[in-house]
Design an enzyme around this catalytic site. Structure first.
Site, PDB file in Angstrom:
ATOM      1  N   GLU A 162       0.813  -1.221   0.000  1.00  0.00           N
ATOM      2  CA  GLU A 162       0.000   0.000   0.000  1.00  0.00           C
ATOM      3  C   GLU A 162       0.851   1.278   0.000  1.00  0.00           C
ATOM      4  O   GLU A 162       0.784   2.089   0.934  1.00  0.00           O
ATOM      5  CB  GLU A 162      -0.936   0.016   1.211  1.00  0.00           C
ATOM      6  CG  GLU A 162      -1.863  -1.168   1.291  1.00  0.00           C
ATOM      7  CD  GLU A 162      -2.956  -1.012   2.350  1.00  0.00           C
ATOM      8  OE1 GLU A 162      -2.871  -0.066   3.150  1.00  0.00           O
ATOM      9  OE2 GLU A 162      -3.899  -1.821   2.349  1.00  0.00           O
ATOM     10  N   GLU A 360      -5.144  -8.678   0.798  1.00  0.00           N
ATOM     11  CA  GLU A 360      -5.761  -8.335   2.087  1.00  0.00           C
ATOM     12  C   GLU A 360      -7.229  -8.031   1.845  1.00  0.00           C
ATOM     13  O   GLU A 360      -7.586  -7.409   0.853  1.00  0.00           O
ATOM     14  CB  GLU A 360      -5.152  -7.086   2.740  1.00  0.00           C
ATOM     15  CG  GLU A 360      -3.801  -7.252   3.365  1.00  0.00           C
ATOM     16  CD  GLU A 360      -3.282  -5.965   4.029  1.00  0.00           C
ATOM     17  OE1 GLU A 360      -4.087  -5.167   4.560  1.00  0.00           O
ATOM     18  OE2 GLU A 360      -2.059  -5.762   4.002  1.00  0.00           O
TER      19      GLU A 360
HETATM   20  C1  BGP Z   1      -4.066  -2.150   5.630  1.00  0.00           C
HETATM   21  C2  BGP Z   1      -2.643  -2.404   6.046  1.00  0.00           C
HETATM   22  C3  BGP Z   1      -2.476  -3.246   7.245  1.00  0.00           C
HETATM   23  C4  BGP Z   1      -3.618  -3.244   8.230  1.00  0.00           C
HETATM   24  C5  BGP Z   1      -4.996  -3.094   7.623  1.00  0.00           C
HETATM   25  C6  BGP Z   1      -6.113  -2.766   8.567  1.00  0.00           C
HETATM   26  O1  BGP Z   1      -4.188  -0.871   5.134  1.00  0.00           O
HETATM   27  O2  BGP Z   1      -1.883  -2.970   5.008  1.00  0.00           O
HETATM   28  O3  BGP Z   1      -1.221  -2.989   7.785  1.00  0.00           O
HETATM   29  O4  BGP Z   1      -3.364  -2.544   9.358  1.00  0.00           O
HETATM   30  O5  BGP Z   1      -5.022  -2.161   6.594  1.00  0.00           O
HETATM   31  O6  BGP Z   1      -6.293  -1.395   8.708  1.00  0.00           O
HETATM   32  P1  BGP Z   1      -6.157  -0.659  10.097  1.00  0.00           P
HETATM   33  O7  BGP Z   1      -5.062  -1.319  10.830  1.00  0.00           O
HETATM   34  O8  BGP Z   1      -5.828   0.751   9.766  1.00  0.00           O
HETATM   35  O9  BGP Z   1      -7.486  -0.792  10.743  1.00  0.00           O
END
Ligand code: BGP
Length: 458
Positions: A162, A360
């Site tokens: 990302e 993801e």
């Molecule tokens: C994505 C990332 C992760 C993870 C996930 C969940 O953007 O790659 O590292 O954290 O999101 O989002 P958050 O942790 O901001 O709730």
């Protein structure tokens, strides 16, 4: 109805070094920022309090096995491997990553390795981070060292996770260090990240390794409020800024001409060198990881821009709250499963149907303990979430999309940046005090689905 997936479909989950390892060696921007502004982090919990993968990697890999993963993505920490970013390699880190990679392979779990997941070594940030081209070179060296050390046993590499997020968080919207608000600097960071990506791809190709290299992008399909041309244009600009600013360089080897023209007209373009174009063209990938959490709904602005305000993407659109949208209230993100299908169709029709997988997808929920039944979190909402997304993914595959797998965020509940442990995403519940791991209902559901390579849903 039975939803069956192609042979050798990748079933697994994703995590990252900083969010899971603990036992930090090598300071990152997160350690530095937390030490100075702990109040920025939910309940004042910082990056030292993790799910202790550094100690428990071996038993955790057993748990991956129990969840029938055939693949798993995590990242290497640049700051752990090369604490000052550019100098000596830390032998403890080399041993650690060797052991993890070997154990995954021995257990029949294909390792997918990311080189940069938001965790800039502080020493590199001190010289300007991605704003400085020397950091681009330092990253390329780090990538090459990783390929040399682990490239014989890691066959799926990702240069960045990302990459737009540190741009947004660090240089536009104030949720990552260094908390700058400056579009031109943001554009420079994004541009140099693309150059760093391309240099890593170049190094990988030059080494003639047996595997493949790609990148993981968070794609947020941009839906206009209506088909009114003003709304359609607003959605187009949002798409250019947040998706195509990385998608086009890595798949087509060049930036969209209308993005360049737009930034040029507002004097926001980063400084380019004549040879950059060739480098970017060499950064084309073999495999795209797609992180999908939420769509982006936009409408045209209905107020004039304050000319004194900093230049922002929102000069060109407003966000649109669609009536009746389904929300994940804990994270504040819309849940829209067809988005996954729309992404795949766009890739099929406009980008030559690249090899890709969902790297993801997930749902962070607060206070999941309230769902405990007989000692186990009964997270039906997560099963619902996954199966809905999988039905749309399945439809994409049945219409010819080249999607090779589905990884969930995440394996064990982990530390989520500024949200720390507020929202839990895991297949496995983590007790932060005792470090005890307990498989949730969704973990069992996923294990069965992965084993059968299919699931049933009405
Ligand atoms: C994505 C990332 C992760 C993870 C996930 C969940 O953007 O790659 O590292 O954290 O999101 O989002 P958050 O942790 O901001 O709730």
């Amino acid at each position: 109805m039975k939803y069956a997936f192609p042979d050798n479909f990748w079933w697994g989950s994703a995590s990252s070094a900083l969010q899971t390892e603990g036992a930090r060696e090598g300071e990152t921007t997160w350690d530095y920022w937390f030490a100075r502004e702990p109040n920025r982090f939910h309940n004042g919990v910082g990056p030292q309090q993790t799910s202790t993968f550094y100690q428990h990697w071996k038993t955790d890999i057993q748990l991956l096995k129990q969840l029938n993963h055939n693949s798993f993505r995590t990242s290497i920490s640049w700051a752990r491997l090369i604490p000052d970013g550019i100098g000596e390699v830390n032998p403890d880190a080399v041993d650690f990553y060797h052991q993890v990679i070997d154990e995954l392979n021995e257990q029949g779990i294909t390792p997918f390795i990311t080189l940069f997941h938001f965790d800039m070594p502080m020493a590199m940030q001190e010289i300007g981070g991605w704003e400085n081209r020397d950091v681009v070179d330092a990253y390329a060296r780090y990538a090459q060292i990783c390929f040399e050390l682990f490239g014989d046993r890691v066959l799926h590499w990702f240069t960045f996770n990302e990459p737009i997020v540190p741009v947004e968080g660090g240089y536009l919207y104030d949720f990552h260090y260094p908390n700058v608000v400056d579009f031109r600097r943001a554009a420079t960071v994004a541009y140099h990240t693309v150059l760093a990506h391309a240099k890593a791809v170049q190094a990988y190709r030059a080494g003639h390794y047996a595997g493949e290299i790609g990148i993981v992008l968070n794609l947020t399909p941009s839906y206009p409020r209506s088909q009114n041309p003003a709304d359609v244009k607003a959605a187009h600009v949002a798409d250019l800024m947040f998706n195509r600013s990385f998608l086009d360089p890595v798949l087509r080897g060049e930036y969209p001409a209308d993005l360049v023209a737009l930034l040029k007209s507002y004097d926001q373009l980063p400084a380019c060198k004549p040879e950059d174009g060739f480098l970017i063209a060499e950064g084309k990938i073999d495999l795209l990881g797609i992180n999908y959490y939420q769509p982006r709904r936009v409408k045209c602005r209905d107020s004039a821009v304050n000319p004194q305000a900093p230049f922002m993407p929102e000069w060109f659109f407003d966000s649109y709250e669609m009536p009746g949208r389904k929300m994940n209230p804990y994270r504040g993100w819309e849940i829209y499963a067809p988005g996954i299908y729309d992404i795949l169709i766009n890739l099929r029709d406009n980008y030559g149907n690249p090899r890709c997988f969902i790297s993801e997808n997930g749902m962070g929920v607060e206070n999941e303990q309230r769902f405990i039944e007989n000692g186990q979190i009964n997270d039906q909402y997560r099963i619902e979430f996954i199966s809905e997304h999988l039905t749309w993914l399945h439809k994409g595959i049945s219409e010819g999309c080249n999607c090779l797998g589905y990884h969930m965020w995440t394996f064990i509940d982990n530390w989520s940046w500024c949200n720390a442990y507020k929202n839990r995403y895991g297949f496995i519940q983590l007790d932060l005090e005792t470090q005890q791991r307990t498989i949730k209902k969704s973990g069992e559901w996923f294990a069965t689905t992965a084993l059968n390579n299919s699931f049933e849903k009405e």
